[in-house]
Design an enzyme around this catalytic site. Structure first.
Site, PDB file in Angstrom:
ATOM      1  N   HIS A 126       0.807  -1.228   0.000  1.00 39.23           N
ATOM      2  CA  HIS A 126       0.000   0.000   0.000  1.00 39.23           C
ATOM      3  C   HIS A 126       0.841   1.279   0.000  1.00 39.23           C
ATOM      4  CE1 HIS A 126       0.052   1.091   4.412  1.00 39.23           C
ATOM      5  NE2 HIS A 126       0.168  -0.199   4.593  1.00 39.23           N
ATOM      6  N   ASP A 176       5.857   2.178   6.816  1.00 38.66           N
ATOM      7  CA  ASP A 176       4.553   1.524   6.642  1.00 38.66           C
ATOM      8  C   ASP A 176       3.791   2.315   5.601  1.00 38.66           C
ATOM      9  OD1 ASP A 176       2.042   0.413   6.844  1.00 38.66           O
ATOM     10  OD2 ASP A 176       1.676   1.036   8.898  1.00 38.66           O
ATOM     11  N   HIS A 195       3.818   3.156  13.210  1.00 31.97           N
ATOM     12  CA  HIS A 195       2.907   4.303  13.248  1.00 31.97           C
ATOM     13  C   HIS A 195       3.492   5.471  14.047  1.00 31.97           C
ATOM     14  CE1 HIS A 195      -1.026   2.316  11.689  1.00 31.97           C
ATOM     15  NE2 HIS A 195       0.041   1.977  11.005  1.00 31.97           N
ATOM     16  N   GLU A 254      -5.241   1.626   2.347  1.00 35.93           N
ATOM     17  CA  GLU A 254      -5.129   0.453   3.228  1.00 35.93           C
ATOM     18  C   GLU A 254      -5.405   0.826   4.668  1.00 35.93           C
ATOM     19  OE1 GLU A 254      -3.140  -2.519   5.896  1.00 35.93           O
ATOM     20  OE2 GLU A 254      -2.814  -0.372   5.735  1.00 35.93           O
ATOM     21  N   GLU A 255      -4.874   1.977   5.058  1.00 32.81           N
ATOM     22  CA  GLU A 255      -4.918   2.375   6.476  1.00 32.81           C
ATOM     23  C   GLU A 255      -6.325   2.708   6.965  1.00 32.81           C
ATOM     24  OE1 GLU A 255      -2.596   2.059   8.594  1.00 32.81           O
ATOM     25  OE2 GLU A 255      -0.689   2.075   7.539  1.00 32.81           O
ATOM     26  N   ASP A 305       3.803  -6.041   3.740  1.00 34.17           N
ATOM     27  CA  ASP A 305       3.559  -4.951   4.692  1.00 34.17           C
ATOM     28  C   ASP A 305       4.541  -5.060   5.854  1.00 34.17           C
ATOM     29  OD1 ASP A 305       2.326  -2.709   5.904  1.00 34.17           O
ATOM     30  OD2 ASP A 305       0.338  -3.409   5.310  1.00 34.17           O
TER      31      ASP A 305
HETATM   32 CO    CO Z   1      -0.128   0.943   9.074  1.00 35.54          CO
HETATM   33 ZN    ZN Z   2       0.782  -1.039   6.455  1.00 36.56          ZN
END
Ligand code: CO
Ligand code: ZN
Length: 345
Positions: free
Chosen positions: A61, A172, A313, A202-203, A225
């Site tokens: 992603h 990410d 994150h 995606e998130e 991922d």
């Molecule tokens: Co993420």
């Molecule tokens: Zn991810």
């Protein structure tokens, strides 16, 4: 690594992946037979196989967690923001952000009250996103003219090599996008048709993967991922999920998908045969694009290859350089033998 740096430092929240998409198209167009961008912004690049092999869809992603401007204070010029994706609010204090307005980008500061004037009560309180504001350092009249509700906001952080680790915002999942691009470039002879898909949104619930996998209708789905590496002080060994430097992670399960057992076995066999460092992964909470792919049409045999990452994150997400390379090697090796995979249960 230059490409990884470029990908990580590009900005793109869910639904606004255009800057990342441009890089992906630049890299994949020369090595694929067909390339298309769909209505949700997914990039679907097809590299045809030499035979009637299965259709293999790889998904990584492009979006990163970020914000949308939700309120412009016309009196003070401060902005309020609404999150797009799940933030750990502890990491947001004292960060710089970029506000992407139509007329150009503005650097801003996520401000909070200084500790000197916090009451006992306030000091104990967990910060919430609604308590935060963005300071652009401009007169309110300027801000009102240039920034609008709906403009998107990303965190600002350069990438850095830290020992054997590569650290940046948005690792990410730009590292997944990087692994996909490098594996597609690396793969030599393959019978399978390879669909390299750089997905969107995606998130906020694997939305891009859902529509692109319907389009591709793959036989095998592989999501790329990041995953949790909690190999840090204060966490017991049984809580690590994965460890940095211990290789690419073959996912067995997370909370949104259970990897196809025959794909898990195949990945492990390839890694053992080719002496690619690997570890098995079970993630208690979280999910990847594999969750969407596996439930496409009448079901797709799916798995995730994960890149172990510390400090997920946050703006200092960090992965081990050798694990990134191991992930490329495993994916490329799999693609070369994908036609031999028995994925019928
Ligand atoms: Co993420
Ligand atoms: Zn991810």
């Amino acid at each position: 690594m230059q490409l990884l740096k470029e990908l990580c430092e590009a900005h793109g929240i869910p639904g606004r992946e255009e800057a990342v998409r441009e890089l992906v198209v630049r890299e994949l167009e020369p090595v694929s037979d067909e390339i298309q961008v769909d209505a949700l912004g997914n990039v679907i690049a097809l590299k045809k196989g030499s035979g009637r092999g299965p259709k293999v869809m790889i998904a990584a992603h492009m979006d990163e967690i970020g914000f949308l401007v939700s309120y412009v204070d016309g009196r003070t010029g401060f902005l309020r923001i609404d999150p797009v994706g799940g933030f750990d609010t502890r990491v947001l204090m004292a960060q710089r952000v970029v506000v992407h307005a139509d007329g150009g980008d503005f650097v801003g500061i996520i401000g909070t009250k200084p500790v000197h004037i916090l009451s006992e009560e306030e000091r104990k309180k967990n910060l919430e996103i609604k308590d935060l504001f963005v300071d652009l350092g401009l007169p309110a009249s300027d801000v009102k003219k240039r920034v609008r509700v709906g403009d998107y906001v990303t965190l600002q952080q350069d990438s850095a090599q830290v020992g054997k680790l590569f650290s940046c915002k948005a690792l990410d999942d730009r590292v997944g996008v990087y692994v996909m691009i490098e594996a597609v470039k690396k793969v030599k002879k393959h019978t399978a048709d390879i669909y390299a898909v750089a997905t969107t949104q995606e998130e906020v619930g694997v939305r891009g993967a859902r529509v692109s996998s319907f389009n591709v209708a793959p036989d095998i789905g592989i999501a790329l991922d990041v995953t949790v590496a909690s190999d840090v002080p204060g966490a017991g060994e049984h809580e690590h999920v994965t460890k940095l430097g211990a290789g690419t992670a073959i996912k067995v399960k997370d909370s949104m998908s259970i990897s196809h057992p025959k794909l898990v076995r195949k990945m492990r066999e390839i890694a053992e045969k080719k002496k690619i460092k690997h570890q098995m992964e079970i993630l208690p909470r979280g999910g990847t694009d594999a969750a969407a792919i596996q439930m496409t049409r009448e079901g797709v045999a799916s798995i995730t290859i994960s890149i172990p990452t510390r400090y997920l994150h946050s703006v200092v997400e960090a992965a081990h350089i050798d694990d990134i390379q191991a992930s490329i090697n495993l994916l490329a090796s799999f693609l070369e033998v994908a036609h031999t995979v028995d994925y019928q249960l």
